[in-house]
Design an enzyme around this catalytic site. Structure first.
Site, PDB file in Angstrom:
ATOM      1  N   ASN A 191       0.873  -1.172   0.000  1.00 54.53           N
ATOM      2  CA  ASN A 191       0.000   0.000   0.000  1.00 54.53           C
ATOM      3  C   ASN A 191       0.914   1.226   0.000  1.00 54.53           C
ATOM      4  OD1 ASN A 191      -1.740   2.071   0.524  1.00 54.53           O
ATOM      5  ND2 ASN A 191      -2.413   1.323   2.530  1.00 54.53           N
ATOM      6  N   TRP A 192       0.961   1.895  -1.141  1.00 53.08           N
ATOM      7  CA  TRP A 192       1.914   3.016  -1.271  1.00 53.08           C
ATOM      8  C   TRP A 192       1.385   4.309  -0.664  1.00 53.08           C
ATOM      9  CZ3 TRP A 192       3.963   2.284  -7.036  1.00 53.08           C
ATOM     10  CH2 TRP A 192       4.622   1.059  -7.111  1.00 53.08           C
ATOM     11  N   LYS A 193       0.152   4.259  -0.178  1.00 56.51           N
ATOM     12  CA  LYS A 193      -0.454   5.427   0.484  1.00 56.51           C
ATOM     13  C   LYS A 193      -0.234   6.693  -0.351  1.00 56.51           C
ATOM     14  CE  LYS A 193      -0.236   3.071   4.879  1.00 56.51           C
ATOM     15  NZ  LYS A 193      -0.116   3.125   6.333  1.00 56.51           N
ATOM     16  N   HIS A 229      -9.465   0.911   5.170  1.00 55.73           N
ATOM     17  CA  HIS A 229      -8.166   1.117   5.836  1.00 55.73           C
ATOM     18  C   HIS A 229      -8.366   2.018   7.047  1.00 55.73           C
ATOM     19  CE1 HIS A 229      -4.063   2.350   6.618  1.00 55.73           C
ATOM     20  NE2 HIS A 229      -3.692   1.272   5.957  1.00 55.73           N
ATOM     21  N   GLU A 244      -6.790   4.431   8.129  1.00 58.25           N
ATOM     22  CA  GLU A 244      -6.644   5.874   7.872  1.00 58.25           C
ATOM     23  C   GLU A 244      -7.933   6.424   7.260  1.00 58.25           C
ATOM     24  OE1 GLU A 244      -2.961   5.379   5.749  1.00 58.25           O
ATOM     25  OE2 GLU A 244      -2.066   4.739   7.644  1.00 58.25           O
ATOM     26  N   GLU A 294      -5.050  -5.024  10.587  1.00 57.14           N
ATOM     27  CA  GLU A 294      -4.047  -3.984  10.798  1.00 57.14           C
ATOM     28  C   GLU A 294      -4.336  -3.265  12.116  1.00 57.14           C
ATOM     29  OE1 GLU A 294      -2.186  -2.819   6.704  1.00 57.14           O
ATOM     30  OE2 GLU A 294      -3.732  -1.385   7.267  1.00 57.14           O
ATOM     31  N   GLY A 304       2.825   2.226  10.884  1.00 59.45           N
ATOM     32  CA  GLY A 304       3.773   3.321  10.715  1.00 59.45           C
ATOM     33  C   GLY A 304       4.488   3.704  12.002  1.00 59.45           C
ATOM     34  N   SER A 339       3.804  -2.242  10.312  1.00 54.38           N
ATOM     35  CA  SER A 339       5.262  -2.295  10.475  1.00 54.38           C
ATOM     36  C   SER A 339       5.855  -3.647  10.058  1.00 54.38           C
ATOM     37  CB  SER A 339       5.662  -1.938  11.912  1.00 54.38           C
ATOM     38  OG  SER A 339       5.226  -0.628  12.234  1.00 54.38           O
ATOM     39  N   GLY A 369       3.042  -1.144   4.325  1.00 55.90           N
ATOM     40  CA  GLY A 369       3.012   0.293   4.060  1.00 55.90           C
ATOM     41  C   GLY A 369       4.413   0.819   3.774  1.00 55.90           C
ATOM     42  N   GLY A 370       5.054   1.341   4.793  1.00 56.15           N
ATOM     43  CA  GLY A 370       6.357   1.990   4.624  1.00 56.15           C
ATOM     44  C   GLY A 370       7.371   1.158   3.854  1.00 56.15           C
TER      45      GLY A 370
HETATM   46  P1  13P Z   1       3.203   0.287   7.764  1.00 59.97           P
HETATM   47  O1  13P Z   1       3.743  -0.961   7.135  1.00 59.97           O
HETATM   48  O2  13P Z   1       3.900   1.549   7.338  1.00 59.97           O
HETATM   49  O3  13P Z   1       3.079   0.166   9.250  1.00 59.97           O
HETATM   50  O4  13P Z   1       1.689   0.458   7.208  1.00 59.97           O
HETATM   51  C1  13P Z   1       0.814  -0.593   7.278  1.00 59.97           C
HETATM   52  C2  13P Z   1      -0.397  -0.228   6.510  1.00 59.97           C
HETATM   53  O5  13P Z   1      -1.173   0.619   6.920  1.00 59.97           O
HETATM   54  C3  13P Z   1      -0.631  -0.901   5.224  1.00 59.97           C
HETATM   55  O6  13P Z   1      -1.906  -0.665   4.742  1.00 59.97           O
END
Ligand code: 13P
Length: 250
Positions: free
Chosen positions: A9-11, A94, A96, A166, A172, A212, A233-234
């Protein structure tokens, strides 16, 4: 046997040029991957990344979509637009979207059904906040989000759904749920699928862990009985981090 599913997920990161560069690296390094792999760039990069991953083993994802097909919805993106760009799957619910942009279970469920109706795969995200975990409510929150998210989804359509657990406090932050904590929640989630559908549906449901995930914890997480992949994510933003996660071996 469930097939491992690793999604990035490149957000809200990367310009189209940067996204294309990353996608090209992933295509060349992951061509032999035995796992199912997906990348979900931002809306502005979907078309360009779609051209790179077309006819490869990497699937194209989106990070969200509107609750309706079209209309006066400034700033929203329709399932029809995603389909036209060759999107295979959409991440819905998600944390967020839920906690920063106020998406309710009802909205998430509407989107899930709309995506499935148009033949898209869905990654349905669920997960508790830190205060909910500390109050002993983690299982109840995930159970409710799973039930509400899947309301009205047929068992036939369920084959196109992946659930991503998640925990919000692990996203993050560098904090990862312990493999056992994550597996416990995944087991509860699988139980919810069993109660709503069948033993077979529960057995076949792919449940990703997200929060993470890094190359150095991926193998241990994915080694757990109920963890069938990762939503990253990251670490999905750099080929040198995402490739080893996507190539981990169970
Ligand atoms: P991180 O891997 O940066 O913690 O993010 C997880 C995430 O929200 C993937 O959708």
């Amino acid at each position: 046997m469930r097939r491992t599913f690793i999604a990035g997920n490149w957000k809200m990161h990367k310009t189209p040029a940067e996204a294309v560069a990353l996608a090209k690296e992933l295509v060349s390094e992951l061509s032999g991957s035995s796992h199912k792999v997906l990348v979900a760039p931002s809306f502005t990069c979907i078309q360009a990344v779609g051209e790179v991953v077309k006819d490869t083993n990497i699937l194209l994802g989106a990070q969200n979509m509107a609750t309706v097909e079209e209309g006066a919805h400034t700033g929203e993106t329709s399932v029809l637009m995603l389909k036209a760009l060759g999107v295979d799957a959409v991440i819905l619910g998600h944390s967020e979207r839920r906690h920063v942009y106020g998406e309710t279970d009802e909205m998430v469920n509407t989107k899930v059904k709309l995506a499935l109706q148009h033949g898209l795969e869905v990654i349905l995200c669920v997960g508790e906040k830190l205060e909910e975990r500390e109050a002993g409510q983690a299982e109840a929150v995930v159970e409710l989000q799973t039930k509400e998210g899947l309301k009205g989804v047929s068992e036939a359509d369920l084959a196109k759904v992946t659930i991503a657990y998640e925990p919000v406090w692990a996203i993050g932050t560098g904090k990862t749920a312990t493999p056992q904590d994550a597996d416990d929640i995944h087991k509860v989630t699988r139980g919810v699928v069993k109660s709503l559908y069948s033993d077979k549906a529960a057995e076949e449901m792919i449940i990703q862990y997200g929060g993470s995930v890094k190359p150095d914890n991926a193998t241990e997480l994915m080694g757990m009985e109920n963890i069938d992949g990762a939503l990253v994510g990251g670490a999905a933003l750099k080929a040198e981090l995402f490739v080893p996660i996507a190539q981990y071996d169970k």
